[in-house]
Design a protein around this motif. Structure first.
Motif: not given
Length: 227
Positions: A168-182
């Motif tokens: 997702x180059x250049x796109x801001x990925x939220x902490x919440x999304x990263x935590x849920x995905x990982x």
């Protein structure tokens, strides 16, 4: 011609935005409220949307959700709301970037150009296997990272985080999304996990981890990969 939809109820700001974008050869439509914005978006199919959250008829987050029901158009939020909760809500709803008022017109135009460029370039998709930067190369299929002449070992968790960001180059990925995905839904408030792993990734990827070029932090909001 790149077409921009400006969704803003402040007529002075709308005028300034329209003038600045027309000078730069953008086509511009303007909407003073959410309902008009959704009608114009469907009729005119803009290449990018600049969206104020504080609209007279509905919250800007609801406009984002409505657009995301049928469109992947880049959405840049323009808002006086500075709290991280508001930023996260807009980004989780599907916004691509968040610019806090008051803002520099030069910065806004740079972010607008970046949003358009990401769409024009061939997007990284799930079948993308090779990502190359000036400092390292990532082979997603082989799970191989090379920096300089040397292989760099990543843990499975580090790989998972890096894959989400670089696809997702250049796109801001939220902490919440990263935590849920990982780590899963139950760990979605464990932001300390992210800080630790992002620090580890920077040490392995960045020439100067304290001043990262590729793995960028948006304080209180999330992370983005700049290739």
């Amino acid at each position: 011609m790149t077409r921009v939809l400006v969704v803003e109820d402040d007529p002075q700001l709308v005028r300034a935005l329209v003038i600045n974008m027309q000078v730069r050869r953008y086509g511009v439509d303007a909407a003073p409220d959410g309902a008009t914005a959704l009608r114009l978006a469907a009729a005119r199919r803009p290449d990018v949307v600049l969206l104020d959250l504080g609209l007279p008829d509905m919250d800007g987050v609801d406009v984002i959700r409505a657009l995301r029901g049928w469109s992947r158009v880049p959405i840049l939020v323009l808002s006086a709301r500075q709290g991280s909760d508001e930023k996260v809500a807009a980004l989780d709803a599907g916004a691509d970037d968040y610019v806090t008022k008051p803002f520099s017109m030069d910065e806004l135009m740079a972010r607008l150009r970046a949003a358009v460029r990401r769409v024009e370039e061939t997007p990284l998709a799930s079948e993308t296997v090779l990502v190359e930067t000036d400092d390292f190369t990532v082979d997603l299929l082989a799970k191989k990272l090379v920096r300089g002449q040397f292989d760099v070992r990543l843990t499975p968790t580090e790989w998972h985080l890096l894959e989400i960001l670089i696809t997702n180059p250049g796109r801001l990925i939220t902490q919440k999304h990263l935590l849920q995905e990982v780590w899963g839904v139950s760990q979605s408030n464990k932001t300390n996990y992210l800080r630790v792993y992002m620090a580890q990734l920077r040490r392995k990827l960045e020439a100067d981890p304290s001043h990262p070029r590729y793995l960028i932090t948006e304080p209180g909001t999330g992370y983005r990969f700049e290739g």
